[in-house]
Design an enzyme around this catalytic site. Structure first.
Site, PDB file in Angstrom:
ATOM      1  N   ASP A   1       7.166  11.379  -0.764  1.00 51.96           N
ATOM      2  CA  ASP A   1       6.593  10.246  -0.050  1.00 51.96           C
ATOM      3  C   ASP A   1       7.264   8.938  -0.426  1.00 51.96           C
ATOM      4  O   ASP A   1       8.013   8.879  -1.387  1.00 51.96           O
ATOM      5  CB  ASP A   1       5.113  10.111  -0.431  1.00 51.96           C
ATOM      6  CG  ASP A   1       4.263  11.128   0.289  1.00 51.96           C
ATOM      7  OD1 ASP A   1       4.712  11.627   1.328  1.00 51.96           O
ATOM      8  OD2 ASP A   1       3.155  11.409  -0.206  1.00 51.96           O
TER       9      ASP A   1
ATOM     10  N   LYS B   1       6.277   7.282   5.057  1.00 51.68           N
ATOM     11  CA  LYS B   1       6.353   6.287   6.132  1.00 51.68           C
ATOM     12  C   LYS B   1       7.131   5.087   5.626  1.00 51.68           C
ATOM     13  O   LYS B   1       6.832   4.568   4.555  1.00 51.68           O
ATOM     14  CB  LYS B   1       4.942   5.824   6.505  1.00 51.68           C
ATOM     15  CG  LYS B   1       4.183   6.825   7.329  1.00 51.68           C
ATOM     16  CD  LYS B   1       2.901   6.190   7.827  1.00 51.68           C
ATOM     17  CE  LYS B   1       1.810   7.234   7.898  1.00 51.68           C
ATOM     18  NZ  LYS B   1       0.535   6.861   7.428  1.00 51.68           N
TER      19      LYS B   1
ATOM     20  N   MET C   1      -5.327   1.229  -1.357  1.00 50.95           N
ATOM     21  CA  MET C   1      -4.862   0.805  -0.029  1.00 50.95           C
ATOM     22  C   MET C   1      -5.666  -0.406   0.454  1.00 50.95           C
ATOM     23  O   MET C   1      -5.982  -0.497   1.633  1.00 50.95           O
ATOM     24  CB  MET C   1      -4.975   1.965   0.979  1.00 50.95           C
ATOM     25  CG  MET C   1      -4.057   3.113   0.640  1.00 50.95           C
ATOM     26  SD  MET C   1      -4.284   4.544   1.709  1.00 50.95           S
ATOM     27  CE  MET C   1      -5.622   5.391   0.900  1.00 50.95           C
TER      28      MET C   1
HETATM   29  N1  SAH Z   1      -2.461   9.742  -4.594  1.00 54.39           N
HETATM   30  C1  SAH Z   1      -2.232   8.381  -5.012  1.00 54.39           C
HETATM   31  C2  SAH Z   1      -2.815   7.394  -4.038  1.00 54.39           C
HETATM   32  C3  SAH Z   1      -2.154   7.394  -2.715  1.00 54.39           C
HETATM   33  S1  SAH Z   1      -2.824   6.193  -1.629  1.00 54.39           S
HETATM   34  C4  SAH Z   1      -2.799   8.193  -6.421  1.00 54.39           C
HETATM   35  O1  SAH Z   1      -3.489   9.072  -6.922  1.00 54.39           O
HETATM   36  O2  SAH Z   1      -2.516   7.161  -7.027  1.00 54.39           O
HETATM   37  C5  SAH Z   1      -1.730   4.865  -1.845  1.00 54.39           C
HETATM   38  C6  SAH Z   1      -2.386   3.760  -2.611  1.00 54.39           C
HETATM   39  O3  SAH Z   1      -2.396   4.046  -3.998  1.00 54.39           O
HETATM   40  C7  SAH Z   1      -1.685   2.434  -2.511  1.00 54.39           C
HETATM   41  O4  SAH Z   1      -2.015   1.748  -1.327  1.00 54.39           O
HETATM   42  C8  SAH Z   1      -2.236   1.723  -3.717  1.00 54.39           C
HETATM   43  O5  SAH Z   1      -3.540   1.260  -3.479  1.00 54.39           O
HETATM   44  C9  SAH Z   1      -2.318   2.852  -4.728  1.00 54.39           C
HETATM   45  N2  SAH Z   1      -1.144   2.910  -5.602  1.00 54.39           N
HETATM   46  C10 SAH Z   1      -0.241   3.905  -5.698  1.00 54.39           C
HETATM   47  N3  SAH Z   1       0.683   3.619  -6.639  1.00 54.39           N
HETATM   48  C11 SAH Z   1       0.353   2.436  -7.162  1.00 54.39           C
HETATM   49  C12 SAH Z   1       0.917   1.601  -8.168  1.00 54.39           C
HETATM   50  N4  SAH Z   1       2.019   1.962  -8.839  1.00 54.39           N
HETATM   51  N5  SAH Z   1       0.309   0.423  -8.452  1.00 54.39           N
HETATM   52  C13 SAH Z   1      -0.807   0.054  -7.783  1.00 54.39           C
HETATM   53  N6  SAH Z   1      -1.382   0.796  -6.819  1.00 54.39           N
HETATM   54  C14 SAH Z   1      -0.801   1.972  -6.510  1.00 54.39           C
END
Ligand code: SAH
Length: 472
Positions: A255, A277, A390
Protein backbone atom coordinates in the site's frame (compact mmCIF):
# COMPACT_ATOMS: atom_id res chain seq x y z
CA UNK A 1 40.38 -20.19 9.28
CA UNK A 2 42.44 -21.82 12.03
CA UNK A 3 39.48 -23.48 13.79
CA UNK A 4 37.11 -25.71 11.85
CA UNK A 5 33.61 -25.86 13.34
CA UNK A 6 32.56 -29.45 14.00
CA UNK A 7 29.75 -30.97 16.05
CA UNK A 8 30.98 -33.32 18.70
CA UNK A 9 29.00 -36.41 19.74
CA UNK A 10 29.07 -36.11 23.50
CA UNK A 11 27.95 -39.68 24.04
CA UNK A 12 31.21 -41.00 22.62
CA UNK A 13 33.39 -40.37 25.71
CA UNK A 14 33.97 -38.35 28.84
CA UNK A 15 35.05 -34.71 28.97
CA UNK A 16 37.62 -33.78 31.58
CA UNK A 17 37.00 -30.37 33.15
CA UNK A 18 39.57 -28.70 35.38
CA UNK A 19 38.96 -25.70 37.64
CA UNK A 20 36.40 -24.35 40.10
CA UNK A 21 35.95 -20.64 39.36
CA UNK A 22 33.01 -19.10 37.52
CA UNK A 23 34.54 -19.79 34.08
CA UNK A 24 34.89 -23.47 34.97
CA UNK A 25 31.38 -23.82 36.42
CA UNK A 26 29.91 -22.05 33.37
CA UNK A 27 31.54 -24.70 31.18
CA UNK A 28 30.35 -27.40 33.58
CA UNK A 29 26.74 -26.34 33.09
CA UNK A 30 27.11 -25.97 29.33
CA UNK A 31 28.57 -29.45 29.01
CA UNK A 32 26.09 -31.02 31.39
CA UNK A 33 23.12 -29.33 29.71
CA UNK A 34 24.32 -30.81 26.42
CA UNK A 35 24.29 -34.26 28.07
CA UNK A 36 28.06 -34.72 28.42
CA UNK A 37 29.64 -37.21 30.77
CA UNK A 38 31.98 -34.92 32.75
CA UNK A 39 34.94 -35.86 34.94
CA UNK A 40 35.42 -32.78 36.99
CA UNK A 41 38.75 -32.01 38.71
CA UNK A 42 38.36 -29.19 41.18
CA UNK A 43 41.23 -27.59 43.11
CA UNK A 44 38.56 -26.46 45.62
CA UNK A 45 36.99 -28.85 48.10
CA UNK A 46 33.79 -26.88 48.58
CA UNK A 47 31.90 -27.91 45.43
CA UNK A 48 28.83 -29.66 46.83
CA UNK A 49 26.38 -27.02 45.65
CA UNK A 50 27.66 -26.86 42.07
CA UNK A 51 27.78 -30.63 41.96
CA UNK A 52 24.16 -30.85 43.00
CA UNK A 53 23.11 -28.34 40.32
CA UNK A 54 25.10 -30.16 37.66
CA UNK A 55 23.51 -33.50 38.57
CA UNK A 56 20.11 -32.49 37.23
CA UNK A 57 20.99 -33.30 33.63
CA UNK A 58 21.24 -36.55 31.71
CA UNK A 59 24.64 -38.25 31.57
CA UNK A 60 27.10 -38.85 34.35
CA UNK A 61 29.28 -36.60 36.42
CA UNK A 62 32.33 -37.62 38.44
CA UNK A 63 34.28 -35.44 40.82
CA UNK A 64 37.90 -35.50 41.97
CA UNK A 65 39.74 -32.95 44.06
CA UNK A 66 43.09 -31.79 42.70
CA UNK A 67 44.91 -31.75 39.37
CA UNK A 68 44.53 -34.54 36.78
CA UNK A 69 47.64 -36.36 35.65
CA UNK A 70 48.27 -37.99 32.26
CA UNK A 71 46.43 -41.13 33.27
CA UNK A 72 43.31 -39.10 34.03
CA UNK A 73 43.39 -37.41 30.64
CA UNK A 74 44.01 -40.51 28.55
CA UNK A 75 40.84 -41.70 26.84
CA UNK A 76 39.02 -38.39 27.29
CA UNK A 77 37.05 -37.04 24.36
CA UNK A 78 38.36 -33.56 25.18
CA UNK A 79 39.85 -31.56 28.03
CA UNK A 80 38.61 -28.17 29.19
CA UNK A 81 40.73 -26.23 31.64
CA UNK A 82 39.92 -23.05 33.54
CA UNK A 83 42.07 -23.54 36.59
CA UNK A 84 44.27 -20.47 36.29
CA UNK A 85 47.82 -19.75 35.33
CA UNK A 86 50.29 -22.53 36.10
CA UNK A 87 47.85 -25.44 36.21
CA UNK A 88 46.33 -24.52 32.82
CA UNK A 89 49.71 -24.66 31.06
CA UNK A 90 50.49 -28.06 32.56
CA UNK A 91 47.09 -29.46 31.62
CA UNK A 92 47.42 -28.17 28.05
CA UNK A 93 50.83 -29.75 27.71
CA UNK A 94 49.67 -33.14 29.02
CA UNK A 95 46.65 -33.16 26.73
CA UNK A 96 48.70 -32.27 23.69
CA UNK A 97 51.22 -34.99 24.52
CA UNK A 98 48.30 -37.47 24.47
CA UNK A 99 46.75 -35.88 21.33
CA UNK A 100 43.56 -35.20 23.27
CA UNK A 101 41.84 -31.97 22.12
CA UNK A 102 42.19 -29.26 24.78
CA UNK A 103 40.51 -25.94 25.41
CA UNK A 104 41.91 -23.50 27.94
CA UNK A 105 39.26 -20.89 28.64
CA UNK A 106 40.28 -17.46 27.29
CA UNK A 107 43.67 -18.81 26.15
CA UNK A 108 43.50 -19.64 22.41
CA UNK A 109 47.31 -19.86 22.44
CA UNK A 110 47.12 -22.94 24.71
CA UNK A 111 44.03 -24.45 23.05
CA UNK A 112 43.67 -26.94 20.23
CA UNK A 113 39.95 -26.18 20.03
CA UNK A 114 37.72 -23.27 21.05
CA UNK A 115 34.06 -23.03 22.03
CA UNK A 116 31.87 -21.17 19.57
CA UNK A 117 29.05 -18.85 20.62
CA UNK A 118 26.00 -21.08 20.34
CA UNK A 119 22.42 -20.55 19.24
CA UNK A 120 20.65 -23.57 20.67
CA UNK A 121 17.21 -24.43 19.30
CA UNK A 122 17.14 -28.11 20.04
CA UNK A 123 18.19 -30.03 16.96
CA UNK A 124 19.07 -26.78 15.21
CA UNK A 125 22.35 -25.41 16.51
CA UNK A 126 24.28 -22.51 15.01
CA UNK A 127 27.90 -22.03 16.06
CA UNK A 128 29.70 -18.72 15.62
CA UNK A 129 33.40 -18.21 16.08
CA UNK A 130 36.03 -15.54 15.60
CA UNK A 131 39.02 -17.85 15.97
CA UNK A 132 39.24 -16.74 19.59
CA UNK A 133 39.92 -13.15 18.46
CA UNK A 134 36.84 -11.57 20.00
CA UNK A 135 34.31 -13.47 22.07
CA UNK A 136 32.28 -10.25 22.32
CA UNK A 137 31.99 -10.03 18.55
CA UNK A 138 30.98 -13.71 18.41
CA UNK A 139 28.26 -13.02 20.96
CA UNK A 140 26.95 -10.03 18.98
CA UNK A 141 26.76 -12.19 15.87
CA UNK A 142 24.93 -14.82 17.87
CA UNK A 143 22.34 -12.25 18.98
CA UNK A 144 21.66 -11.33 15.37
CA UNK A 145 21.27 -14.95 14.38
CA UNK A 146 18.94 -15.50 17.34
CA UNK A 147 16.79 -12.68 16.02
CA UNK A 148 16.41 -14.01 12.48
CA UNK A 149 15.80 -17.66 13.37
CA UNK A 150 12.13 -18.50 13.89
CA UNK A 151 11.53 -19.43 17.51
CA UNK A 152 10.19 -22.91 16.71
CA UNK A 153 12.88 -23.89 14.22
CA UNK A 154 14.25 -26.61 16.52
CA UNK A 155 10.87 -28.26 17.01
CA UNK A 156 10.29 -27.93 13.27
CA UNK A 157 13.50 -29.83 12.57
CA UNK A 158 12.51 -32.47 15.12
CA UNK A 159 9.15 -32.93 13.40
CA UNK A 160 10.79 -33.38 10.00
CA UNK A 161 13.16 -35.89 11.49
CA UNK A 162 10.20 -37.92 12.85
CA UNK A 163 8.82 -38.25 9.30
CA UNK A 164 12.05 -39.14 7.53
CA UNK A 165 11.33 -42.87 7.43
CA UNK A 166 7.79 -42.35 6.24
CA UNK A 167 8.83 -40.20 3.28
CA UNK A 168 11.60 -42.67 2.46
CA UNK A 169 8.93 -45.39 2.28
CA UNK A 170 6.78 -43.16 0.05
CA UNK A 171 9.71 -42.78 -2.30
CA UNK A 172 9.91 -46.54 -2.72
CA UNK A 173 6.34 -46.33 -4.06
CA UNK A 174 7.07 -43.28 -6.25
CA UNK A 175 10.70 -43.41 -7.41
CA UNK A 176 10.26 -40.11 -9.30
CA UNK A 177 9.70 -38.21 -6.08
CA UNK A 178 12.40 -35.63 -5.34
CA UNK A 179 13.05 -35.55 -1.60
CA UNK A 180 14.85 -32.24 -1.86
CA UNK A 181 11.88 -30.61 -3.60
CA UNK A 182 9.46 -32.20 -1.18
CA UNK A 183 11.26 -30.82 1.88
CA UNK A 184 11.71 -27.41 0.24
CA UNK A 185 7.96 -27.22 -0.20
CA UNK A 186 7.42 -28.26 3.40
CA UNK A 187 9.89 -25.67 4.73
CA UNK A 188 8.89 -22.76 2.50
CA UNK A 189 5.18 -23.47 2.05
CA UNK A 190 2.03 -23.56 4.16
CA UNK A 191 3.27 -26.37 6.41
CA UNK A 192 6.30 -24.40 7.55
CA UNK A 193 4.23 -21.23 7.88
CA UNK A 194 1.60 -22.97 10.01
CA UNK A 195 4.26 -24.49 12.23
CA UNK A 196 6.08 -21.21 12.84
CA UNK A 197 2.77 -19.49 13.53
CA UNK A 198 2.22 -21.93 16.40
CA UNK A 199 -0.27 -24.23 14.65
CA UNK A 200 2.05 -27.17 15.10
CA UNK A 201 -0.65 -29.86 15.17
CA UNK A 202 -2.22 -28.60 11.94
CA UNK A 203 1.24 -28.49 10.39
CA UNK A 204 2.00 -32.04 11.44
CA UNK A 205 -1.33 -33.31 10.12
CA UNK A 206 -0.67 -31.52 6.82
CA UNK A 207 2.80 -33.02 6.64
CA UNK A 208 1.49 -36.52 7.20
CA UNK A 209 -1.08 -35.94 4.46
CA UNK A 210 1.51 -34.46 2.09
CA UNK A 211 3.64 -37.57 2.54
CA UNK A 212 0.71 -39.87 1.86
CA UNK A 213 -0.10 -37.89 -1.29
CA UNK A 214 3.52 -37.27 -2.20
CA UNK A 215 3.40 -39.28 -5.40
CA UNK A 216 0.35 -37.54 -6.78
CA UNK A 217 1.08 -33.95 -5.83
CA UNK A 218 4.83 -34.04 -6.37
CA UNK A 219 4.75 -31.55 -9.20
CA UNK A 220 2.21 -29.14 -7.76
CA UNK A 221 3.50 -26.21 -5.71
CA UNK A 222 1.05 -24.70 -3.29
CA UNK A 223 0.84 -20.95 -2.91
CA UNK A 224 0.26 -19.07 0.29
CA UNK A 225 -0.61 -15.54 1.37
CA UNK A 226 0.82 -13.80 4.40
CA UNK A 227 -1.24 -10.83 5.46
CA UNK A 228 1.50 -8.76 7.05
CA UNK A 229 1.42 -5.60 9.16
CA UNK A 230 4.37 -3.38 8.28
CA UNK A 231 4.09 -1.14 11.34
CA UNK A 232 3.80 2.64 11.32
CA UNK A 233 6.80 3.45 9.14
CA UNK A 234 10.12 2.84 10.90
CA UNK A 235 11.42 -0.48 9.48
CA UNK A 236 12.87 -1.38 12.89
CA UNK A 237 9.29 -1.72 14.08
CA UNK A 238 8.61 -4.69 11.80
CA UNK A 239 8.09 -7.87 13.79
CA UNK A 240 10.56 -10.70 13.32
CA UNK A 241 7.80 -12.78 11.75
CA UNK A 242 7.02 -9.99 9.29
CA UNK A 243 10.68 -9.94 8.36
CA UNK A 244 10.70 -13.70 7.82
CA UNK A 245 7.66 -13.42 5.54
CA UNK A 246 9.25 -10.57 3.56
CA UNK A 247 12.44 -12.56 3.11
CA UNK A 248 10.59 -15.62 1.85
CA UNK A 249 8.19 -13.79 -0.49
CA UNK A 250 7.95 -14.22 -4.27
CA UNK A 251 5.49 -11.33 -4.67
CA UNK A 252 4.68 -8.42 -2.35
CA UNK A 253 1.49 -6.40 -2.81
CA UNK A 254 1.92 -3.16 -0.87
CA UNK A 255 0.00 0.00 0.00
CA UNK A 256 0.90 3.68 -0.11
CA UNK A 257 1.62 3.63 3.64
CA UNK A 258 4.51 1.21 3.10
CA UNK A 259 7.73 3.11 2.42
CA UNK A 260 10.89 2.14 0.54
CA UNK A 261 12.78 1.51 3.82
CA UNK A 262 10.43 -1.34 4.59
CA UNK A 263 10.39 -2.73 1.05
CA UNK A 264 14.19 -2.69 1.28
CA UNK A 265 13.94 -5.49 3.86
CA UNK A 266 12.30 -7.85 1.35
CA UNK A 267 14.02 -10.67 -0.51
CA UNK A 268 15.98 -9.04 -3.28
CA UNK A 269 14.29 -10.81 -6.18
CA UNK A 270 10.75 -10.52 -4.81
CA UNK A 271 8.35 -8.80 -7.21
CA UNK A 272 7.01 -5.56 -5.67
CA UNK A 273 3.48 -4.65 -6.74
CA UNK A 274 1.92 -1.34 -5.69
CA UNK A 275 -1.83 -1.64 -5.09
CA UNK A 276 -2.44 1.50 -3.02
CA UNK A 277 -3.96 4.81 -3.88
CA UNK A 278 -1.86 7.75 -5.05
CA UNK A 279 -3.18 11.25 -4.41
CA UNK A 280 -5.87 12.20 -6.91
CA UNK A 281 -5.96 8.70 -8.42
CA UNK A 282 -8.67 6.17 -7.65
CA UNK A 283 -6.55 3.01 -7.09
CA UNK A 284 -7.44 -0.42 -8.43
CA UNK A 285 -10.13 -1.17 -5.84
CA UNK A 286 -10.55 -3.87 -3.20
CA UNK A 287 -12.19 -6.44 -5.48
CA UNK A 288 -9.29 -6.28 -7.91
CA UNK A 289 -6.75 -6.56 -5.06
CA UNK A 290 -8.56 -9.65 -3.77
CA UNK A 291 -8.57 -11.14 -7.24
CA UNK A 292 -4.85 -10.54 -7.79
CA UNK A 293 -3.86 -11.96 -4.42
CA UNK A 294 -5.81 -15.13 -5.07
CA UNK A 295 -4.44 -15.47 -8.60
CA UNK A 296 -0.83 -15.11 -7.45
CA UNK A 297 -1.29 -17.73 -4.71
CA UNK A 298 -3.03 -20.11 -7.10
CA UNK A 299 -0.04 -19.81 -9.41
CA UNK A 300 1.99 -21.32 -6.54
CA UNK A 301 3.65 -18.10 -5.40
CA UNK A 302 4.49 -17.10 -1.84
CA UNK A 303 2.56 -13.88 -1.56
CA UNK A 304 2.89 -11.14 1.04
CA UNK A 305 0.08 -8.64 1.35
CA UNK A 306 1.87 -5.79 3.13
CA UNK A 307 -0.15 -3.12 4.91
CA UNK A 308 0.75 -0.14 7.06
CA UNK A 309 0.34 -0.64 10.81
CA UNK A 310 -1.69 -3.73 11.64
CA UNK A 311 -3.71 -5.49 8.92
CA UNK A 312 -6.77 -5.81 11.14
CA UNK A 313 -7.04 -2.17 12.19
CA UNK A 314 -8.72 -0.01 9.56
CA UNK A 315 -6.79 -1.93 6.94
CA UNK A 316 -9.48 -4.04 5.26
CA UNK A 317 -7.40 -7.06 6.18
CA UNK A 318 -10.55 -8.82 7.32
CA UNK A 319 -12.09 -8.60 3.86
CA UNK A 320 -8.98 -9.96 2.20
CA UNK A 321 -8.76 -12.79 4.71
CA UNK A 322 -12.37 -13.81 4.05
CA UNK A 323 -11.96 -13.67 0.31
CA UNK A 324 -8.81 -15.82 0.33
CA UNK A 325 -10.40 -18.33 2.71
CA UNK A 326 -13.36 -18.64 0.37
CA UNK A 327 -10.96 -19.37 -2.44
CA UNK A 328 -9.38 -22.12 -0.32
CA UNK A 329 -5.99 -20.41 -0.16
CA UNK A 330 -3.86 -20.83 2.98
CA UNK A 331 -3.57 -17.45 4.72
CA UNK A 332 -1.48 -16.42 7.71
CA UNK A 333 -1.85 -13.12 9.47
CA UNK A 334 1.23 -11.41 10.88
CA UNK A 335 0.29 -8.59 13.23
CA UNK A 336 1.96 -5.19 13.02
CA UNK A 337 2.38 -2.26 15.35
CA UNK A 338 -0.63 -0.10 14.64
CA UNK A 339 -0.11 3.64 14.09
CA UNK A 340 -1.63 4.52 17.47
CA UNK A 341 0.89 2.41 19.35
CA UNK A 342 3.89 3.48 17.27
CA UNK A 343 3.02 7.20 17.47
CA UNK A 344 2.19 7.06 21.18
CA UNK A 345 5.49 5.40 22.00
CA UNK A 346 7.41 7.94 19.96
CA UNK A 347 5.64 10.88 21.63
CA UNK A 348 5.96 9.41 25.14
CA UNK A 349 2.18 9.52 25.36
CA UNK A 350 0.70 6.84 27.62
CA UNK A 351 -2.63 5.73 26.18
CA UNK A 352 -4.05 4.58 29.49
CA UNK A 353 -3.19 5.95 32.90
CA UNK A 354 -4.33 4.89 36.33
CA UNK A 355 -7.58 6.68 37.33
CA UNK A 356 -7.18 9.19 34.50
CA UNK A 357 -7.60 7.23 31.29
CA UNK A 358 -9.14 3.79 31.68
CA UNK A 359 -10.48 3.25 28.18
CA UNK A 360 -8.99 3.48 24.71
CA UNK A 361 -11.10 3.99 21.59
CA UNK A 362 -9.63 3.60 18.11
CA UNK A 363 -12.10 5.20 15.70
CA UNK A 364 -12.19 6.53 12.19
CA UNK A 365 -13.98 9.63 11.03
CA UNK A 366 -13.78 8.37 7.49
CA UNK A 367 -16.57 5.83 7.58
CA UNK A 368 -18.22 5.16 4.27
CA UNK A 369 -21.31 7.02 5.56
CA UNK A 370 -19.44 10.16 6.64
CA UNK A 371 -18.55 11.62 10.05
CA UNK A 372 -22.18 12.24 11.03
CA UNK A 373 -22.52 8.52 11.42
CA UNK A 374 -19.85 8.27 14.13
CA UNK A 375 -21.34 7.51 17.55
CA UNK A 376 -19.82 10.50 19.36
CA UNK A 377 -21.99 9.89 22.45
CA UNK A 378 -20.18 6.58 22.90
CA UNK A 379 -16.98 8.60 23.36
CA UNK A 380 -18.35 11.05 25.92
CA UNK A 381 -16.63 9.49 28.98
CA UNK A 382 -13.77 11.87 29.93
CA UNK A 383 -11.62 8.85 30.86
CA UNK A 384 -11.67 7.57 27.28
CA UNK A 385 -8.58 8.32 25.21
CA UNK A 386 -9.90 8.78 21.67
CA UNK A 387 -7.62 8.12 18.70
CA UNK A 388 -8.95 9.03 15.30
CA UNK A 389 -7.52 7.33 12.21
CA UNK A 390 -7.86 9.00 8.81
CA UNK A 391 -9.09 12.10 10.63
CA UNK A 392 -6.85 14.88 9.34
CA UNK A 393 -9.47 16.41 7.05
CA UNK A 394 -12.28 15.64 9.48
CA UNK A 395 -10.76 17.50 12.47
CA UNK A 396 -13.64 19.99 12.56
CA UNK A 397 -16.22 17.17 12.60
CA UNK A 398 -14.32 15.43 15.39
CA UNK A 399 -14.15 18.62 17.43
CA UNK A 400 -17.86 19.30 16.97
CA UNK A 401 -18.86 15.70 17.59
CA UNK A 402 -16.90 15.28 20.83
CA UNK A 403 -17.85 18.66 22.29
CA UNK A 404 -21.46 18.02 21.26
CA UNK A 405 -21.30 14.74 23.19
CA UNK A 406 -20.15 16.61 26.29
CA UNK A 407 -16.36 16.43 26.17
CA UNK A 408 -14.70 19.50 27.72
CA UNK A 409 -13.39 21.79 24.93
CA UNK A 410 -10.25 22.26 27.06
CA UNK A 411 -9.40 18.52 26.93
CA UNK A 412 -5.75 18.15 25.83
CA UNK A 413 -5.46 17.04 22.21
CA UNK A 414 -2.68 16.18 19.76
CA UNK A 415 -2.12 15.60 16.09
CA UNK A 416 0.63 13.04 15.42
CA UNK A 417 1.68 13.20 11.79
CA UNK A 418 3.99 10.79 9.95
CA UNK A 419 4.78 9.07 13.24
CA UNK A 420 8.01 7.03 13.54
CA UNK A 421 9.21 8.39 10.20
CA UNK A 422 12.15 10.78 9.90
CA UNK A 423 9.79 13.73 9.23
CA UNK A 424 7.43 13.03 12.17
CA UNK A 425 5.64 16.07 13.61
CA UNK A 426 3.46 16.47 16.70
CA UNK A 427 1.15 19.40 17.41
CA UNK A 428 -0.42 19.65 20.89
CA UNK A 429 -3.18 21.91 22.17
CA UNK A 430 -6.84 21.65 23.22
CA UNK A 431 -9.80 19.87 21.68
CA UNK A 432 -11.25 23.27 20.82
CA UNK A 433 -8.22 24.02 18.59
CA UNK A 434 -8.19 20.65 16.83
CA UNK A 435 -8.74 21.97 13.26
CA UNK A 436 -5.88 24.47 13.65
CA UNK A 437 -3.62 21.76 15.09
CA UNK A 438 -4.44 19.49 12.16
CA UNK A 439 -3.70 22.27 9.69
CA UNK A 440 -0.32 22.94 11.34
CA UNK A 441 0.80 19.30 11.14
CA UNK A 442 1.20 19.22 7.37
CA UNK A 443 0.54 16.14 5.25
CA UNK A 444 -0.65 12.79 6.58
CA UNK A 445 -0.76 10.12 7.52
CA UNK A 446 -1.80 11.49 10.88
CA UNK A 447 -3.72 10.56 14.00
CA UNK A 448 -5.84 12.81 16.21
CA UNK A 449 -5.55 12.02 19.92
CA UNK A 450 -7.96 13.45 22.48
CA UNK A 451 -7.70 12.83 26.22
CA UNK A 452 -6.07 13.91 29.48
CA UNK A 453 -3.06 11.69 28.83
CA UNK A 454 -1.94 14.04 26.05
CA UNK A 455 -0.82 16.38 28.87
CA UNK A 456 1.65 13.70 29.96
CA UNK A 457 3.33 13.46 26.55
CA UNK A 458 6.79 14.68 25.66
CA UNK A 459 5.62 17.35 23.17
CA UNK A 460 3.18 18.76 25.75
CA UNK A 461 5.93 19.08 28.36
CA UNK A 462 8.25 20.71 25.85
CA UNK A 463 5.55 23.21 24.95
CA UNK A 464 4.88 24.00 28.61
CA UNK A 465 8.60 24.61 29.16
CA UNK A 466 8.70 26.92 26.14
CA UNK A 467 5.66 28.81 27.40
CA UNK A 468 7.30 29.31 30.80
CA UNK A 469 10.41 30.64 29.11
CA UNK A 470 8.40 33.14 27.08
CA UNK A 471 6.59 34.28 30.22
CA UNK A 472 9.83 34.71 32.18
N1 SAH B 1 -3.73 -0.43 9.42
C1 SAH B 1 -3.18 0.86 9.76
C2 SAH B 1 -4.18 1.96 9.55
C3 SAH B 1 -4.56 2.17 8.14
S1 SAH B 1 -5.69 3.50 7.94
C4 SAH B 1 -2.66 0.82 11.19
O1 SAH B 1 -2.91 -0.14 11.91
O2 SAH B 1 -1.97 1.76 11.58
C5 SAH B 1 -4.63 4.81 7.54
C6 SAH B 1 -4.53 5.77 8.68
O3 SAH B 1 -3.64 5.29 9.67
C7 SAH B 1 -3.97 7.12 8.31
O4 SAH B 1 -4.95 7.96 7.75
C8 SAH B 1 -3.53 7.63 9.66
O5 SAH B 1 -4.63 8.09 10.41
C9 SAH B 1 -3.01 6.36 10.31
N2 SAH B 1 -1.56 6.21 10.17
C10 SAH B 1 -0.90 5.24 9.51
N3 SAH B 1 0.43 5.42 9.63
C11 SAH B 1 0.62 6.50 10.39
C12 SAH B 1 1.77 7.19 10.86
N4 SAH B 1 3.01 6.77 10.58
N5 SAH B 1 1.59 8.30 11.63
C13 SAH B 1 0.34 8.73 11.92
N6 SAH B 1 -0.78 8.12 11.50
C14 SAH B 1 -0.64 7.02 10.73
Amino acid sequence: MRFLPVFLDLTSGPIVLVGSGTAATAKLHLLRAAGAHVRWFSPEIDVAEELLLASHYAGRIGIAIGEPGEDDLAGALAVVSAAGSGIDERIAQRARALSVPVNVVDRPDLSTFVFPAIVDRGDVVVATGTGGASPVLARRLRERIEAILPARIGEFAAMMSRYRDRIAAARKRYPGLSLRRFWERVIDGPIGAAFHAGRTRDAEAALAMAIDNAGTSATKTEGIVHLVGAGPGDPDLLTLRALHALQAADAIFYDDLVGPDILGRARRDAELIFVGKRKGEPGIGQAEINRRLAAAAKAGRRVVRLKGGDPFIFGRGGEELEHLRQEGIPVHVVPGITAALGCAAEAGLPLTFRSEATRLALVTANTAEGPDNVDWNGLADPQTTVIVYMGLTAAEDVRRGLIGAGRDPQTPAAVLARGTRPDAVTAVGRLDDLPALAASAGDGPALLVIGYVVARSEPWRTQQDAAIEVAA
